[in-house]
Design a protein around this motif. Structure first.
Motif, PDB file in Angstrom:
ATOM      1  N   THR B 118       0.847  -1.200   0.000  1.00  0.00           N
ATOM      2  CA  THR B 118       0.000   0.000   0.000  1.00  0.00           C
ATOM      3  C   THR B 118       0.884   1.253   0.000  1.00  0.00           C
ATOM      4  O   THR B 118       0.604   2.223  -0.714  1.00  0.00           O
ATOM      5  CB  THR B 118      -0.916   0.006   1.257  1.00  0.00           C
ATOM      6  N   THR B 121       2.213   1.691  -3.392  1.00  0.00           N
ATOM      7  CA  THR B 121       1.167   2.228  -4.268  1.00  0.00           C
ATOM      8  C   THR B 121       1.085   3.746  -4.142  1.00  0.00           C
ATOM      9  O   THR B 121       0.989   4.452  -5.148  1.00  0.00           O
ATOM     10  CB  THR B 121      -0.192   1.608  -3.892  1.00  0.00           C
ATOM     11  N   VAL B 122       1.154   4.199  -2.895  1.00  0.00           N
ATOM     12  CA  VAL B 122       1.100   5.657  -2.673  1.00  0.00           C
ATOM     13  C   VAL B 122       2.306   6.314  -3.338  1.00  0.00           C
ATOM     14  O   VAL B 122       2.184   7.358  -3.995  1.00  0.00           O
ATOM     15  CB  VAL B 122       1.063   5.959  -1.149  1.00  0.00           C
ATOM     16  N   GLU B 125       1.667   6.439  -7.012  1.00  0.00           N
ATOM     17  CA  GLU B 125       0.658   7.483  -7.302  1.00  0.00           C
ATOM     18  C   GLU B 125       1.289   8.868  -7.327  1.00  0.00           C
ATOM     19  O   GLU B 125       0.973   9.695  -8.157  1.00  0.00           O
ATOM     20  CB  GLU B 125      -0.432   7.460  -6.234  1.00  0.00           C
ATOM     21  N   GLY B 220      -6.171  -4.555  -7.628  1.00  0.00           N
ATOM     22  CA  GLY B 220      -5.693  -3.187  -7.412  1.00  0.00           C
ATOM     23  C   GLY B 220      -5.748  -2.768  -5.962  1.00  0.00           C
ATOM     24  O   GLY B 220      -6.622  -3.182  -5.222  1.00  0.00           O
ATOM     25  N   LEU B 221      -4.765  -1.953  -5.576  1.00  0.00           N
ATOM     26  CA  LEU B 221      -4.757  -1.399  -4.220  1.00  0.00           C
ATOM     27  C   LEU B 221      -5.155   0.062  -4.247  1.00  0.00           C
ATOM     28  O   LEU B 221      -5.100   0.757  -3.255  1.00  0.00           O
ATOM     29  CB  LEU B 221      -3.360  -1.521  -3.614  1.00  0.00           C
ATOM     30  N   SER B 222      -5.522   0.518  -5.414  1.00  0.00           N
ATOM     31  CA  SER B 222      -5.892   1.920  -5.557  1.00  0.00           C
ATOM     32  C   SER B 222      -6.723   2.032  -6.826  1.00  0.00           C
ATOM     33  O   SER B 222      -6.640   1.184  -7.704  1.00  0.00           O
ATOM     34  CB  SER B 222      -4.616   2.745  -5.657  1.00  0.00           C
ATOM     35  N   THR B 223      -7.531   3.076  -6.903  1.00  0.00           N
ATOM     36  CA  THR B 223      -8.323   3.228  -8.123  1.00  0.00           C
ATOM     37  C   THR B 223      -7.450   3.737  -9.274  1.00  0.00           C
ATOM     38  O   THR B 223      -7.818   3.638 -10.422  1.00  0.00           O
ATOM     39  CB  THR B 223      -9.487   4.203  -7.892  1.00  0.00           C
ATOM     40  N   GLU B 224      -6.257   4.272  -8.921  1.00  0.00           N
ATOM     41  CA  GLU B 224      -5.350   4.740  -9.969  1.00  0.00           C
ATOM     42  C   GLU B 224      -4.261   3.721 -10.274  1.00  0.00           C
ATOM     43  O   GLU B 224      -3.773   3.608 -11.384  1.00  0.00           O
ATOM     44  CB  GLU B 224      -4.667   6.059  -9.571  1.00  0.00           C
TER      45      GLU B 224
END
Lengths: 368, 297
Positions: B118, B121-122, B125, B220-224
């Protein structure tokens, strides 16, 4: 013992505090519409009946803007594009916010509690099955390892020699031996393939859709896949092997106990006490099981890992693992922290129970 | 079928080879490599080139990340074990570190990796982690943090075991420095086999965790950001719909045996990926087990 229990309590409190802090620090503000700073664009966003995504609305808007601001065609175009982009962003933000489901309510709490209870049931059953099953499997491996009889490959070669009359022997018996060895290898391959497969590989071999009522399937996967059972059995096997090298085994043998593993009845493996009459195996097993007991602590963590992998990978809706993944996806940090805390609490309780059990057993042996 | 055994020498050679396979860790390693080579050769002829290239890169990435994770874990645990030994007399500090390590130990590995991913992922992003190589290193780092405790425990156990023996005070009174006794005499000279054994086991764990987390984050861990933003690994490849259908064909063939031959031609992508994961895990386990038995660990 008291210190250990206190340590577990402190760690639960510490993790609870850290998670609460993160939950507070990562909280996202409630969703509210952000209007653009451009006054004209701001006005346009407030016209509810205007849908610039539709070609007709877009054309009408363009014409209106061109008639009000005749020499600013490029600016009018970019204004419409900005309006469309704003509407798209607002729509996406609203969807995301709706999915976030931030508000805590009794229904939400009950849902999570039900998922947690299901998880605890699955965890307890899988842990018990592995914890009590692996010593038997480890002992089976240990007995087979200590047998002096030739390995399967050699038996197969011997049988082949008899079949092709290279050495004398009963050919029909050799044929039967070859067939049984083939069957054994086939079953062993299947067993190894399942035991070492990650749960999702096995699961997707049978079906693609997993519903809420997949509890039995979940337990079966948790027990038999992800290498949990075999790794646990191997741990037991290692303890048995190291125990068998100790001095008391030699002493027992010198005093007349049998160490012949070739004729050891395998049915004793199915007995709860694993009693081997006049054989060192029983004594080795008793010592090994005592040493294996603290392994329950690390097993708890591995079982949780296995179950979460299954629930997340198979997208089993209504289960804790899936809820956790969904909450991470939509940044519902409150729910994420609550689930992580629940899982941590479960592991700590198991560890505390294992410590208490081990302490009592140690005392029992010391008194004897 | 048994024709090859009509020659006595061939039969004896085969028998010896089989016996060696049952006993030798190196032969399991060779068997693993041979298995990979056979699968690659088969895929070379029967699988389309883009899919083969994808599988190759996924396998290499998985292997690389797992190896790096093991390397990092060794990098963390060695100094940590030595440091813990030296701060053992300073009770408050030592107890605090042990308390923290116990908490980390109680966090299920998959949760640790999920939290780590996570964070990655950030970072993706925010475009702080862009290159494919950097992502691979970061993935290895995340996995190493959740597996290094196993090695740390093992190293500390070895140090404690030697401390209880006469060897330790004897070396001390001989004027050998404590650091040298621990790092060179205990860990390097007398615990190498234990460390290698642990590293092999950790490599298996790393492969398993890597495949599992990549399979999980396929949604996915994010919508992006989704698994598409991470380098391809065996787990992410297995999560693709094509591969899932291929695996489903395995179950189908159990009830329709006439379907089995088609598994090896029509459903190659998923079957290959599943085989690579399962066979690798099995081989690593066997290497670890036979190595431990051979070295009497």
């Amino acid at each position: 013992m008291k210190n250990k229990l206190l340590e577990h309590g402190y760690s639960v409190a510490a993790v609870g505090f850290v998670l609460f802090f993160f939950s507070w620090a990562l909280r996202t503000p409630a969703y509210s519409v952000q209007y653009p700073s451009d006054p004209l664009l701001n006005k346009l966003t407030k016209i509810d009946s205007l849908h610039p995504e539709k070609p007709l609305h877009r054309a009408l808007l363009k014409e209106s803007l061109d008639s009000f601001y005749p020499d600013q065609s490029a600016r009018n175009d970019s204004l419409i594009d900005a309006l469309i982009q704003w509407r798209r962003d607002t729509y996406m933000a609203a969807i995301k916010s709706a999915r976030m489901d931030r508000e805590w309510s009794w229904n939400r709490f009950n849902d999570l509690a039900a998922m947690y209870s299901t998880f605890i049931v699955a965890f307890t059953i899988v842990t018990a099955l592995i914890y009590f099953g692996s010593p038997a499997l480890g002992l089976y491996q240990f007995i087979r390892y200590n047998r002096v009889c030739p390995p399967d490959a050699r038996q197969w070669c011997e049988a082949c020699r008899i079949v092709f009359k290279k050495i004398p022997g009963n050919r029909s018996h050799a044929f039967r031996r070859i067939a049984s060895l083939k069957l054994k290898w086939f079953l062993k391959s299947i067993a190894y393939a399942v035991l070492f497969s990650p749960a999702y590989v096995v699961a997707y071999s049978f079906k693609t859709n997993f519903e809420k009522d997949s509890m039995v399937f979940l337990i079966a996967l948790g027990f038999g896949t992800n290498g949990l059972l075999i790794t646990s059995a191997y741990k037991c096997f290692s303890i048995l092997t190291s125990e068998s090298r100790k001095g008391y085994v030699e002493t027992a043998r010198a005093k007349g106990l049998s160490a012949d593993y070739d004729h050891l009845p395998m049915r004793a493996l199915l007995q709860p006490g694993k009693y081997f009459s006049n054989h060192v195996a029983g004594h080795i097993y008793k010592q090994a099981v005592f040493q294996y007991r603290p392994a329950l602590k690390e097993l708890a963590s591995f079982v949780v890992t296995g179950l979460i992998i299954i629930e997340m990978a198979l997208n089993i809706q209504g289960h804790l693992g899936y809820e956790l993944l969904k909450s991470v996806l939509y940044r519902n940090w409150d729910v994420v922290m609550v689930i992580i805390f629940g899982i941590f609490l479960l592991i700590k309780l198991t560890e505390a129970a294992a410590d208490v059990w081990h302490f009592h057993e140690s005392n029992r042996y010391e008194n004897v | 079928m048994y024709g090859i055994f009509t020659n006595r020498t061939a039969m004896k050679t085969f028998e010896t080879a089989l016996n060696l396979i049952q006993k030798q860790d190196r032969l399991w390693l060779l068997g693993w490599m041979a298995g990979m080579a056979i699968v690659w050769t088969w895929d070379y002829f029967f699988l389309n080139a883009p899919a083969l290239r994808l599988i190759e890169s996924a396998f290499l990435n998985t292997g690389l990340v797992s190896l790096l994770a093991v390397f990092f874990a060794l990098l963390w645990s060695w100094p940590a074990a030595v440091t813990l030994h030296f701060i053992e007399s300073k009770r408050p500090v030592y107890m605090s570190v042990i308390f923290f390590l116990n908490i980390v130990r109680s966090v299920p590995q998959i949760l640790g990796v999920l939290i780590g991913y996570t964070v990655l992922t950030v970072l993706i992003e925010r475009e702080l982690l862009e290159s494919s190589d950097a992502k691979l290193w970061a993935m290895a780092l995340v996995i190493s943090f959740v597996v290094f405790l196993e090695l740390l425990d093992s190293l500390r156990e070895r140090i404690r075991w030697f401390q209880r023996s006469d060897f330790y005070p004897a070396m001390l009174v001989s004027g050998v420095s404590e650091s040298r006794i621990i790092q060179y005499d205990i860990l390097w000279k007398n615990s190498r086999s234990h460390i290698i054994n642990k590293l092999i086991a950790m490599f298996g764990t790393a492969v398993f965790l890597q495949c599992s987390i990549d399979f999980i984050i396929s949604v996915g861990l994010s919508t992006e950001v989704s698994s598409q933003n991470f380098p391809a690994t065996l787990g992410s490849l297995l999560a693709k719909m094509d591969s899932k259908k291929d695996i489903l064909a395995i179950g189908n063939s159990l009830f329709n045996p006439e379907y089995i031959p088609r598994l090896f031609t029509t459903h190659l992508q998923g079957i290959t990926v599943a085989f690579l994961i399962v066979f690798s895990l099995l081989s690593i386990y066997m290497i670890n087990r036979v190595f431990a038995l051979r070295k009497r660990l």
